[in-house]
Design a protein around this motif. Structure first.
Motif, PDB file in Angstrom:
ATOM      1  N   CYS A 101      -5.136  -2.929  -0.677  1.00 53.37           N
ATOM      2  CA  CYS A 101      -4.444  -3.591  -1.773  1.00 53.37           C
ATOM      3  C   CYS A 101      -2.960  -3.234  -1.712  1.00 53.37           C
ATOM      4  O   CYS A 101      -2.583  -2.075  -1.573  1.00 53.37           O
TER       5      CYS A 101
ATOM      6  N   CYS B  39      -1.383   0.155  -8.229  1.00 56.06           N
ATOM      7  CA  CYS B  39      -2.820   0.008  -8.435  1.00 56.06           C
ATOM      8  C   CYS B  39      -3.541   1.129  -7.690  1.00 56.06           C
ATOM      9  O   CYS B  39      -3.304   1.367  -6.519  1.00 56.06           O
TER      10      CYS B  39
ATOM     11  N   MET C 252      -5.155  -9.839  -6.471  1.00 50.97           N
ATOM     12  CA  MET C 252      -4.878  -8.631  -5.694  1.00 50.97           C
ATOM     13  C   MET C 252      -4.759  -8.992  -4.207  1.00 50.97           C
ATOM     14  O   MET C 252      -5.681  -9.542  -3.633  1.00 50.97           O
TER      15      MET C 252
ATOM     16  N   LYS D 293       0.073   2.465   0.521  1.00 49.51           N
ATOM     17  CA  LYS D 293       0.627   2.562  -0.841  1.00 49.51           C
ATOM     18  C   LYS D 293       2.052   3.124  -0.812  1.00 49.51           C
ATOM     19  O   LYS D 293       2.940   2.625  -1.502  1.00 49.51           O
TER      20      LYS D 293
ATOM     21  N   CYS E 191      -6.831   1.544  -6.891  1.00 52.60           N
ATOM     22  CA  CYS E 191      -8.209   1.067  -6.751  1.00 52.60           C
ATOM     23  C   CYS E 191      -9.052   1.885  -5.766  1.00 52.60           C
ATOM     24  O   CYS E 191     -10.270   1.863  -5.820  1.00 52.60           O
TER      25      CYS E 191
HETATM   26 ZN   LIG Z   1      -5.679  -2.190  -5.955  1.00 52.60          ZN
END
Ligand SMILES: [Zn+2]
Length: 139
Positions: free
Chosen positions: A39, A44, A1, A131, A46
């Motif tokens: 990340c 993902c 990651m 993101k 997370c």
């Molecule tokens: Zn992530």
């Protein structure tokens, strides 16, 4: 990651949090900057940040912070969450890759003392922005 600093993605709008410490019983004097990284995988979910702590320009600690409830991360990780070897994701903890050039307890105490609703809201916004920017790039 892979984790990337929010500032590299969001640019100008991103402000790094900086505090000056004097005569703390636990931490060396000087300026501490908290660089929030996220990340880079747009798929993902997370919901965490890895914060690089710089002291007078040097990386001294790495903090993991997850703002969701412990239950959220348990269901996100599935059955592996029951395995105690999994890192704790809810709340703040020192990352295993931290260079630990300052005391772990002192660093966590400082981070938790600084953590407030405004900072948490900013971290969540940066997460969403990183993101969104990464999913634009991979289209
Ligand atoms: Zn992530």
């Amino acid at each position: 990651m892979e984790f990337i600093p929010a500032g590299e993605i969001i640019g100008e709008a991103h402000q790094v949090r900086t505090v000056t410490i004097k005569q703390s019983p636990q931490l060396p004097d000087g300026e501490y900057s908290f660089i929030d990284t996220y990340c880079a995988d747009p798929d993902c979910d997370c919901r965490k940040t890895m914060i690089q702590v710089m002291h007078n320009g040097k990386l001294v600690s790495i903090i993991n912070y997850g703002w969701e409830s412990a239950t959220f991360y348990e269901s996100w990780m599935g059955s592996s969450a029951k395995d105690n070897s999994m890192p704790k994701m809810h709340g703040a903890s020192i990352d295993i890759t931290s260079p630990d050039l300052v005391g772990r307890d002192g660093m966590l105490a400082l981070f938790n003392a600084l953590l407030n609703d405004i900072w948490i809201a900013k971290i969540k916004r940066h997460y969403d922005e990183v993101k969104a920017a990464m999913s634009e790039r991979t289209k």
